[in-house]
Design an enzyme around this catalytic site. Structure first.
Site, short mmCIF file in Angstrom:
data_model
loop_
_atom_site.label_atom_id
_atom_site.label_comp_id
_atom_site.label_asym_id
_atom_site.label_seq_id
_atom_site.Cartn_x
_atom_site.Cartn_y
_atom_site.Cartn_z
N CYS A 84 45.28 17.69 48.04
CA CYS A 84 46.17 18.86 48.07
C CYS A 84 46.64 19.24 46.67
CB CYS A 84 47.37 18.55 48.98
SG CYS A 84 48.72 19.72 48.86
N CYS A 140 50.47 19.62 46.16
CA CYS A 140 51.11 18.31 46.23
C CYS A 140 51.18 17.68 44.84
CB CYS A 140 50.35 17.38 47.18
SG CYS A 140 50.33 17.92 48.90
#
Length: 318
Positions: free
Chosen positions: A31, A34
């Site tokens: 991600c 993230c």
């Protein structure tokens, strides 16, 4: 920051959130956002000096946890307090927004200081060092006047030490709260009873004198109520509640429901306190995940007594 799995979730998240807010970061290695949010969260954890705990959950590896929290996109952050989710956000928010979110839920430095003083005072109370405990509770209130735990413990201690005037002064700010919190109403009822015993001539009567009046007229509620207060002042809690129940049974509305209000207050004071971090777990997490087998909880005698009198009161009122 700590990585959490389903095996460590109960201890690192649920139990920990009973004393400190826990921010759960659901992420995954692939991600992109993230990778932006993660370092910012760690920076904030350090900046807030332990006033909240940051844990990370790899949503790919811990799909059971992700499903339990209904995670549909990452990054998603969930704030837990007292074992329950209270707020959250999705996406890589900027630092200003993150601080704004944290400030809604994370206690200030004075609040943390006050809470530490309260915990130290509770330990002193357990050891019997009442004077030092009183000093610690006063310091806690000075650090954070909004700390209801400190105020409640201090008023209760002052009453038990016979410092009724001081107890009334410390309690007074809470009596104007709307709605009035049950535990402060309970302290008021206890304080009123003790003030009656020390200031009203009836408060000095022997119990036999009350019993004579009641035997002559079972509806002598003034005598019954005064007797209940005298019993309360001598720490005969069950005797006091028995007299209050006798009044309630015959006239629920007498004296603006003073017997009911007094009894509710006594039950509140007598209810055993659940230790922080020692909530009654059912074997499931806040997300409903089965984490451990249910264990039989044996009710202690005081809790059983309180339950019994709650049932008696309920029967009288229905």
């Amino acid at each position: 920051m700590i990585d959490v799995t389903v095996e460590t979730f109960e201890a690192e998240v649920i139990a920990a959130s009973m004393t400190t807010p826990v921010l759960v970061d659901f992420w995954a290695p692939w991600c992109g956002p993230c990778k932006t949010l993660g370092p910012l969260l760690e920076k904030m954890e350090e900046a807030y000096g332990g006033r909240f705990k940051l844990v990370k959950i790899d949503s790919d590896q811990e799909q059971q946890l992700a499903a339990a929290f209904g995670i549909r996109s990452i990054p998603t952050c969930v704030m837990l307090k007292n074992g329950q989710p209270v707020d959250g956000f999705m996406g890589a928010v900027p630092e200003g927004k993150l601080r704004e979110f944290l400030d809604k839920h994370v206690p200030g430095e004075n609040e943390v200081l006050a809470e530490a003083e309260v915990q130290e005072a509770e330990a002193l109370l357990e050891s019997g060092d009442l004077e030092t405990a009183q000093s610690k509770l006063l310091e806690a209130l000075e650090a954070n006047p909004e700390n209801d735990d400190a105020r409640f413990d201090l008023v209760k201690l002052l009453i038990s030490m016979g410092q009724l005037d001081t107890a009334g002064t410390v309690l007074q700010p809470c009596l104007s709260q709307i709605p009035l919190k049950m535990r402060f109403e309970a302290l008021k009822q206890w304080l009123d009873a003790l003030n009656f015993v020390t200031t009203d001539p009836m408060g000095q009567w022997p119990l036999e004198k009350f019993d004579e009046l009641i035997a002559a007229n079972k509806r002598d509620f003034d005598a019954r109520f005064a007797k209940a207060r005298v019993l309360l002042a001598s720490d005969d809690w069950t005797g006091a509640m028995d007299e209050l129940l006798e009044i309630i049974m015959r006239d629920k509305k007498w004296n603006d429901e003073a017997p009911r209000k007094t009894m509710v207050g006594l039950l509140e004071l007598l209810t055993p306190v659940i230790p922080k971090g020692g909530a009654d777990h059912t074997g499931k997490s806040a997300g409903g995940i089965e984490l451990m087998g249910k264990s039989a909880v044996q009710e202690d005698p005081q809790a059983a007594m309180v339950s019994s009198y709650r049932r008696k009161l309920s029967m009288m009122l229905n």
